[in-house]
Scaffold this active site. Structure first.
Site, PDB file in Angstrom:
ATOM      1  N   LYS A  20       0.611  -0.642  -0.174  1.00 44.40           N
ATOM      2  CA  LYS A  20      -0.057  -0.104   0.022  1.00 44.40           C
ATOM      3  C   LYS A  20       0.571   1.008   0.499  1.00 44.40           C
ATOM      4  O   LYS A  20       1.824   1.049   0.318  1.00 44.40           O
ATOM      5  CB  LYS A  20      -0.690  -0.096   0.966  1.00 44.40           C
TER       6      LYS A  20
ATOM      7  N   TYR B 109     -11.904  -2.790  -3.060  1.00 42.12           N
ATOM      8  CA  TYR B 109     -12.587  -2.736  -1.964  1.00 42.12           C
ATOM      9  C   TYR B 109     -14.203  -3.050  -2.306  1.00 42.12           C
ATOM     10  O   TYR B 109     -14.982  -2.614  -0.881  1.00 42.12           O
ATOM     11  CB  TYR B 109     -12.022  -2.123  -1.460  1.00 42.12           C
TER      12      TYR B 109
ATOM     13  N   PHE C 231     -15.470   3.010   6.713  1.00 39.91           N
ATOM     14  CA  PHE C 231     -13.708   3.434   6.978  1.00 39.91           C
ATOM     15  C   PHE C 231     -14.169   3.681   5.115  1.00 39.91           C
ATOM     16  O   PHE C 231     -12.890   3.239   4.680  1.00 39.91           O
ATOM     17  CB  PHE C 231     -13.251   2.740   7.270  1.00 39.91           C
TER      18      PHE C 231
ATOM     19  N   ASN D  21      -1.848   0.017   7.367  1.00 35.07           N
ATOM     20  CA  ASN D  21      -1.482  -1.512   7.637  1.00 35.07           C
ATOM     21  C   ASN D  21      -0.609  -2.027   6.251  1.00 35.07           C
ATOM     22  O   ASN D  21      -0.345  -3.752   6.384  1.00 35.07           O
ATOM     23  CB  ASN D  21      -2.674  -2.518   8.064  1.00 35.07           C
TER      24      ASN D  21
ATOM     25  N   HIS E 140      -1.305  -5.425   0.807  1.00 34.10           N
ATOM     26  CA  HIS E 140      -2.988  -5.925   1.303  1.00 34.10           C
ATOM     27  C   HIS E 140      -2.481  -7.570   0.736  1.00 34.10           C
ATOM     28  O   HIS E 140      -1.890  -7.610   0.066  1.00 34.10           O
ATOM     29  CB  HIS E 140      -3.853  -5.295   0.139  1.00 34.10           C
TER      30      HIS E 140
ATOM     31  N   GLU F 159      -9.203 -10.766  -7.770  1.00 32.09           N
ATOM     32  CA  GLU F 159      -8.380  -9.676  -8.070  1.00 32.09           C
ATOM     33  C   GLU F 159      -7.200  -9.962  -8.388  1.00 32.09           C
ATOM     34  O   GLU F 159      -6.913  -9.009  -9.393  1.00 32.09           O
ATOM     35  CB  GLU F 159      -7.993  -9.879  -6.193  1.00 32.09           C
TER      36      GLU F 159
HETATM   37  P1  DAT Z   1      -7.346  -7.273   5.895  1.00 34.04           P
HETATM   38  O1  DAT Z   1      -6.867  -6.140   4.991  1.00 34.04           O
HETATM   39  O2  DAT Z   1      -6.637  -7.549   6.148  1.00 34.04           O
HETATM   40  O3  DAT Z   1      -8.061  -7.844   4.967  1.00 34.04           O
HETATM   41  P2  DAT Z   1     -10.205  -6.267   5.127  1.00 34.04           P
HETATM   42  O4  DAT Z   1     -10.798  -7.283   4.138  1.00 34.04           O
HETATM   43  O5  DAT Z   1     -11.081  -6.432   6.967  1.00 34.04           O
HETATM   44  O6  DAT Z   1      -8.538  -6.534   6.016  1.00 34.04           O
HETATM   45  O7  DAT Z   1     -10.301  -4.797   5.330  1.00 34.04           O
HETATM   46  C1  DAT Z   1      -9.770  -4.180   4.296  1.00 34.04           C
HETATM   47  C2  DAT Z   1      -9.104  -2.554   4.910  1.00 34.04           C
HETATM   48  O8  DAT Z   1     -10.016  -1.773   6.004  1.00 34.04           O
HETATM   49  C3  DAT Z   1      -7.959  -3.419   5.691  1.00 34.04           C
HETATM   50  O9  DAT Z   1      -6.581  -3.558   5.023  1.00 34.04           O
HETATM   51  C4  DAT Z   1      -7.697  -1.702   7.567  1.00 34.04           C
HETATM   52  C5  DAT Z   1      -9.361  -1.254   6.700  1.00 34.04           C
HETATM   53  N1  DAT Z   1     -10.312  -1.476   7.951  1.00 34.04           N
HETATM   54  C6  DAT Z   1     -10.851  -2.714   7.984  1.00 34.04           C
HETATM   55  N2  DAT Z   1     -11.164  -2.550   9.184  1.00 34.04           N
HETATM   56  C7  DAT Z   1     -11.320  -1.848  10.166  1.00 34.04           C
HETATM   57  C8  DAT Z   1     -11.651  -0.630  10.802  1.00 34.04           C
HETATM   58  N3  DAT Z   1     -12.503  -1.007  11.719  1.00 34.04           N
HETATM   59  N4  DAT Z   1     -10.862   0.852  10.870  1.00 34.04           N
HETATM   60  C9  DAT Z   1     -10.758   1.201   9.976  1.00 34.04           C
HETATM   61  N5  DAT Z   1      -9.804   0.632   8.360  1.00 34.04           N
HETATM   62  C10 DAT Z   1      -9.865  -0.795   8.798  1.00 34.04           C
HETATM   63 MG    MG Z   2      -9.477  -8.626   3.064  1.00 33.11          MG
END
Ligand code: DAT
Ligand code: MG
Length: 149
Positions: free
Chosen positions: A9, A49, A57, A112, A115, A126
């Site tokens: 990212k 996404y 978010f 974080n 991805h 994807e």
């Molecule tokens: P991952 O990236 O571990 O697959 P995810 O698919 O649940 O996680 O979410 C996609 C991204 O969205 C994640 O990398 C960071 C952001 N995100 C997830 N949960 C969040 C939250 N509660 N608050 C803010 N950003 C969040």
């Molecule tokens: Mg995810």
């Protein structure tokens, strides 16, 4: 052979962690089959996404992923989808285990670093979204016999 989609990212790129992050997948034994350094437009970000579009978010997520260049990659290996998620660590870097990418380098859920596809079907979707067939390289590293029995 199983494949997964990984993306460093904008925070990982800006923090000069490209080499460090790629190294972890290389030394683990996975095979790189696609890589590009690119800007992400809003349309691609929203498609990527899409599963999160109702989440509070979502707007921030799209803003962030389009805020600077990223590294898009496809990696190959037995069980690579779930194994790469383990190398990456939990979504929230504050709870991600030390030794994982997010556990070692992150301090905030919205920054974080990387991805990784969360399942084989997600990976297929994807990879097709981010890469054309001709951008993927089919090859077998000469090291394979030293990594796989
Ligand atoms: P991952 O990236 O571990 O697959 P995810 O698919 O649940 O996680 O979410 C996609 C991204 O969205 C994640 O990398 C960071 C952001 N995100 C997830 N949960 C969040 C939250 N509660 N608050 C803010 N950003 C969040
Ligand atoms: Mg995810």
């Amino acid at each position: 052979m199983e494949r997964t989609f990984l993306a460093i990212k904008p925070d990982g790129v800006q923090r000069k962690l490209i080499g460090e992050i790629i190294k972890r997948f290389e030394t683990k034994g996975f095979t790189l089959v696609g890589l590009k350094f690119m800007s992400v437009n809003r349309e691609l970000a929203e498609q990527h996404y899409d599963v999160h579009k109702e989440r509070p978010f979502f707007g921030n997520l799209v803003e962030f992923i389009t805020s600077g260049p990223i590294i898009a990659m496809v990696w190959e290996g037995d069980g690579v989808v779930s194994a790469a998620r383990k190398v990456i660590g939990a979504t929230n870097p504050l709870t991600a285990e030390p030794g994982t990418i997010r556990g070692d380098y992150g301090a905030n859920i919205g920054r974080n670093l990387i991805h990784g596809s969360d399942a084989i079907e997600t990976a297929q979707r994807e990879i097709a979204l981010w890469f054309k067939d001709e951008e993927l390289v089919n090859w077998q590293p000469t090291l394979t016999a030293w990594i796989y029995e």
